[in-house]
Design a protein around this motif. Structure first.
Motif, PDB file in Angstrom:
ATOM      1  N   ARG A   1      -3.082  15.812  -3.999  1.00  0.00           N
ATOM      2  CA  ARG A   1      -4.165  15.245  -4.746  1.00  0.00           C
ATOM      3  C   ARG A   1      -3.833  14.831  -6.068  1.00  0.00           C
ATOM      4  NH1 ARG A   1      -7.488  18.430  -3.217  1.00  0.00           N
ATOM      5  NH2 ARG A   1      -8.057  19.484  -5.051  1.00  0.00           N
TER       6      ARG A   1
ATOM      7  N   ASP B   1      -1.765  20.662  -0.720  1.00  0.00           N
ATOM      8  CA  ASP B   1      -2.527  19.644  -0.494  1.00  0.00           C
ATOM      9  C   ASP B   1      -3.269  19.317  -1.964  1.00  0.00           C
ATOM     10  OD1 ASP B   1      -4.298  17.771   1.089  1.00  0.00           O
ATOM     11  OD2 ASP B   1      -5.923  19.101   0.088  1.00  0.00           O
TER      12      ASP B   1
ATOM     13  N   HIS C   1       0.321  12.048   3.345  1.00  0.00           N
ATOM     14  CA  HIS C   1      -1.181  11.983   3.713  1.00  0.00           C
ATOM     15  C   HIS C   1      -1.934  11.309   2.588  1.00  0.00           C
ATOM     16  CE1 HIS C   1      -2.254  14.048   7.548  1.00  0.00           C
ATOM     17  NE2 HIS C   1      -0.876  14.186   7.767  1.00  0.00           N
ATOM     18  N   ARG C   2      -1.447  11.348   1.377  1.00  0.00           N
ATOM     19  CA  ARG C   2      -1.938  10.677   0.336  1.00  0.00           C
ATOM     20  C   ARG C   2      -1.243   9.408   0.021  1.00  0.00           C
ATOM     21  NH1 ARG C   2      -6.663  13.396  -1.300  1.00  0.00           N
ATOM     22  NH2 ARG C   2      -6.514  15.430  -0.723  1.00  0.00           N
TER      23      ARG C   2
ATOM     24  N   ALA D   1      -1.252  12.050  -6.671  1.00  0.00           N
ATOM     25  CA  ALA D   1      -1.503  10.742  -6.407  1.00  0.00           C
ATOM     26  C   ALA D   1      -2.563  10.252  -7.522  1.00  0.00           C
ATOM     27  CB  ALA D   1      -2.458  10.978  -5.043  1.00  0.00           C
TER      28      ALA D   1
END
Length: 353
Positions: free
Chosen positions: A344, A340, A24-25, A347
């Motif tokens: 984050r 998550d 998702h990143r 990334a």
């Protein structure tokens, strides 16, 4: 040598949750799982194990736990099936039968050595290998002198091999009490502990405890950083385990003081013949592959981190640790939140290089 973005070591609940978050990143993780399927340690737990949390509180991000009864406590095999299905749905490369034996760092790049001699490099590494591979065997009085069978809860599956035997279970946590109570249905069992067993009600005011943990925010409160070591967890009980102990099935005694061959010495002076000692004494982070990565581990092999980010090794993170950030960090319901946060930060770290 093959080069990848992020290597996720371990394909259990922590590993697949991290892969989901990294995708998702915009990153392309490769999950390296030592066993033959992406289900972590769940297939190796004892046969009767069920989750402590209801199905509605036992999901990873993006996929609710299946079934119409959201208030049931899923069985071990249901969790295995759920994790397998979750991994199958991920658009990430998961390599099973791929054991990482060592991680090193050269400049800004990690080098991973695999069993069999292969190597690959990665810009970042997430250690998601859990604890099951490192059962904790504390120094107990007389344990080295005891000549009967000694096993860890990690080796226990069913009561069948213990039929007709005298068994002592050591520990005061959920697994210790559950295993002792199960064995006590067919054999004579003692639960040996350093102090009284502490219980917590499974249901409070008509609701499962996890409802209240979620409603009050205690489940996600970032208390991990304040704890020098994880506190002992009470035994979650709907009444059956407290009743079993009260009935002497199993009986509870203070920890033995020594051993002579197959006899244990109890605090009241009794010497008793015992066939087997089962240690339900927990686990420690299983990270042998980081032993040669300077700054990754402390003196006892535990990770040096703050809320999952390595404190002295940029680009390295940990996931699925007990109290990594909160009470629920190493559970199905909580690991996704930590994943998550790690994704984050990863990334951002990779974008800055």
């Amino acid at each position: 040598m093959e080069h990848i973005d992020v290597a996720v070591i371990g394909g259990g609940q922590s590993g697949v949750a991290t892969a989901h978050a990294l995708l998702h990143r915009g990153l392309r993780p490769v999950v390296l799982e030592a066993s033959d399927r992406a289900a972590g340690s769940w297939p190796r737990y004892y046969d009767s194990l069920t989750l402590f949390s209801p199905a509605r509180y036992s999901s990873l991000p993006g996929m609710p736990f299946p079934g119409t009864d959201r208030d049931r406590y899923p069985h071990r095999d249901e969790v295995v099936a759920y994790l397998t299905a979750y991994a199958d749905r991920l658009d990430a490369e998961i390599r099973t039968g791929c054991r990482v034996t060592a991680v090193r760092r050269t400049g800004d790049v990690f080098s991973l050595e695999l069993q069999g001699g292969d190597r690959l490099s990665a810009r970042a590494v997430v250690a998601a290998s859990g604890t099951f591979g490192r059962p904790h065997r504390p120094a107990l009085p007389g344990l080295e002198e005891f000549t009967g069978q000694v096993l860890h809860a990690a080796d226990y599956r069913t009561p069948a091999p213990f039929a007709g035997r005298r068994v002592v279970v050591v520990g005061a946590g959920n697994s210790a009490v559950q295993i002792a109570a199960e064995l006590a249905k067919t054999v004579r069992v003692t639960l040996a502990t350093r102090g009284p067993v502490k219980f917590a009600a499974q249901r409070v005011l008509g609701r499962d405890l996890h409802f209240w943990l979620t409603r009050t925010g205690l489940d996600t409160a970032p208390l991990g950083r304040l704890l020098p070591r994880p506190p002992a967890q009470p035994v979650l009980d709907d009444g059956r385990y407290r009743a079993a102990l009260a009935a002497g099935r199993p009986d509870r005694r203070p920890l033995f003081t020594g051993a002579e061959g197959t006899k244990l010495l109890w605090t009241d002076g009794e010497r008793e013949e015992v066939d087997a000692i089962a240690l339900a004494t927990g686990y420690r982070p299983d990270l042998p592959y980081l032993a040669r990565l300077d700054g990754a581990l402390g003196a006892e092999g535990n990770p040096r981190h703050r809320e999952g980010l390595a404190t002295d090794v940029p680009g390295l993170a940990f996931i699925g640790l007990e109290w990594q950030r909160s009470l629920s960090s190493n559970s199905l319901r909580g690991v996704g939140r930590d994943a998550d946060r790690i994704a984050r930060r990863m990334a951002a770290h990779l974008a800055s290089r």
